[in-house]
Structure formats: structure tokens, C-alpha cells
Design a protein around this motif. Sequence first.
Motif, PDB file in Angstrom:
ATOM      1  N   ALA A 113     -15.596  13.745  -1.156  1.00  0.00           N
ATOM      2  CA  ALA A 113     -14.477  14.695  -1.074  1.00  0.00           C
ATOM      3  C   ALA A 113     -13.221  13.996  -0.560  1.00  0.00           C
ATOM      4  O   ALA A 113     -12.113  14.285  -1.008  1.00  0.00           O
ATOM      5  N   GLY A 114     -13.389  13.080   0.372  1.00  0.00           N
ATOM      6  CA  GLY A 114     -12.253  12.322   0.894  1.00  0.00           C
ATOM      7  C   GLY A 114     -11.612  11.443  -0.168  1.00  0.00           C
ATOM      8  O   GLY A 114     -10.392  11.314  -0.224  1.00  0.00           O
ATOM      9  N   LEU A 115     -12.432  10.836  -1.043  1.00  0.00           N
ATOM     10  CA  LEU A 115     -11.886  10.028  -2.132  1.00  0.00           C
ATOM     11  C   LEU A 115     -11.092  10.899  -3.098  1.00  0.00           C
ATOM     12  O   LEU A 115     -10.017  10.504  -3.560  1.00  0.00           O
ATOM     13  N   VAL A 116     -11.570  12.099  -3.372  1.00  0.00           N
ATOM     14  CA  VAL A 116     -10.837  13.005  -4.264  1.00  0.00           C
ATOM     15  C   VAL A 116      -9.512  13.405  -3.622  1.00  0.00           C
ATOM     16  O   VAL A 116      -8.473  13.438  -4.293  1.00  0.00           O
ATOM     17  N   THR A 150      -9.722   1.672  -2.281  1.00  0.00           N
ATOM     18  CA  THR A 150      -8.673   2.494  -2.889  1.00  0.00           C
ATOM     19  C   THR A 150      -7.564   2.776  -1.881  1.00  0.00           C
ATOM     20  O   THR A 150      -6.375   2.703  -2.217  1.00  0.00           O
ATOM     21  N   ALA A 151      -7.933   3.078  -0.651  1.00  0.00           N
ATOM     22  CA  ALA A 151      -6.927   3.322   0.392  1.00  0.00           C
ATOM     23  C   ALA A 151      -6.103   2.055   0.632  1.00  0.00           C
ATOM     24  O   ALA A 151      -4.869   2.121   0.731  1.00  0.00           O
ATOM     25  N   ARG A 152      -6.764   0.918   0.711  1.00  0.00           N
ATOM     26  CA  ARG A 152      -6.044  -0.348   0.904  1.00  0.00           C
ATOM     27  C   ARG A 152      -5.133  -0.639  -0.287  1.00  0.00           C
ATOM     28  O   ARG A 152      -3.998  -1.096  -0.120  1.00  0.00           O
ATOM     29  N   SER A 153      -5.609  -0.384  -1.494  1.00  0.00           N
ATOM     30  CA  SER A 153      -4.804  -0.598  -2.694  1.00  0.00           C
ATOM     31  C   SER A 153      -3.560   0.293  -2.695  1.00  0.00           C
ATOM     32  O   SER A 153      -2.469  -0.155  -3.055  1.00  0.00           O
ATOM     33  N   ALA A 154      -3.722   1.536  -2.267  1.00  0.00           N
ATOM     34  CA  ALA A 154      -2.582   2.458  -2.215  1.00  0.00           C
ATOM     35  C   ALA A 154      -1.523   1.980  -1.223  1.00  0.00           C
ATOM     36  O   ALA A 154      -0.324   2.022  -1.504  1.00  0.00           O
ATOM     37  N   LEU A 158      -7.798  11.629  -1.464  1.00  0.00           N
ATOM     38  CA  LEU A 158      -6.972  10.423  -1.539  1.00  0.00           C
ATOM     39  C   LEU A 158      -6.430  10.248  -2.956  1.00  0.00           C
ATOM     40  O   LEU A 158      -5.249   9.956  -3.143  1.00  0.00           O
ATOM     41  N   ARG A 159      -7.283  10.435  -3.955  1.00  0.00           N
ATOM     42  CA  ARG A 159      -6.851  10.302  -5.357  1.00  0.00           C
ATOM     43  C   ARG A 159      -5.695  11.248  -5.668  1.00  0.00           C
ATOM     44  O   ARG A 159      -4.704  10.859  -6.278  1.00  0.00           O
TER      45      ARG A 159
END
Length: 184
Positions: free
Chosen positions: A71-74, A122-126, A76-77
Motif C-alpha cells: 500500500a505504501g508503494l502505491v 523507488t523512493a530513492r529514485s524519486a 508513493l507511486r
Amino acid sequence: MTFSWTPHRFSGGVLALDVANSVVLRADPERRIDRFADPAVMDAFAAGANRHGAERALFGPLEPVAPEARAGLVRLREAIDRHFRAEVATGTRPALLADLLEAAAATLRLSGERPQALDTATARSAVLLIARPEPERLKICPNCGWLFLDRSRNRSRAWCDMAVCGNRAKASRHYRRNRGEERP
């Protein structure tokens, strides 16, 4: 119907945009497809990014997201998509930056002990994408609506993927041009 993460699905140029592009036809509520709605497809994304992602050397081999972090990845997305889509539309850093940074921080807090997890990368990439030196390189594909980073030398890339969206746009233009010429 089976689904696989092909090279086209990683045409965003950075992991954060590839994750944001996991929603197909985002602007069309009737035809919208959320690829992460199926946990098995979300888990397979990490393996696809390991094979086709542009930042695979930067983050190393990625692992699937822990079930409790999906859910956290969604979240973040969606924050990534809102922020960078607004940035392209306005040409400036939108007020949505705080939301993106909060989503990235929450993800890093939760999964910081799993540095190779998809959500952590993904968080680091953002965050790296926010700090990029040339914000005008971020674009939206006029064919599919996906976000992508234009890494061409002269900043002239028009589509997320020439082999798919570029060919579709050119074929459509050719068809319209020929159809118009054939009419009496």
C-alpha cells in the motif's frame, strides 16, 4: 490474460517513472489498468526492473516489496505521478513536492532495512529525480500519457518508446494523410 514486464514498460528512463507508469491509460477512467492491483504482477515488477530498468546498475538487484509495504508503494507511486505530471504541465516545481517527499520518507522509514526492496529503490529514485539538473528533460508521451526522461543529446525525444508509441503515432498520421488523399 497473462502479463509480462517487457522493455517497453520500462521506457520512463528512471525507476520512479517506470513505477508511476504502472498505471496504463491513467487519464481514462473507463479503460484504466492498474498493473499493481494484482500482487503477483507487482512482485514481478522487481524482476522486470532487474532485466530492463535504466537504473539497475544504480540500485543493484531489486527484491519484491514486502506484502505489508504494498500500500505504501502505491501511495508513493501516486505521489510521484502527481508531482512530476504537474511539473511538466506547469514548468515549475509544484506545491505537490511536499506530498512526494512525505511519501518517500514514509517508504524509507518503513523499508529502510531492505535497501534492495523495490519500494526503497523507488523512493530513492524519486528523490534523485527531484534533484536532477535539467528539469526540462521530463516529458509526457503524447500517445500513451506515460512520463519519461528525455536523455537524447538534443532533447528531441517525442515519445516514451519509439518502437511502440512513435510507430503508432506515425502509422496513424500516415493513415489519416492517405485516407484524406483518397477521398474524391
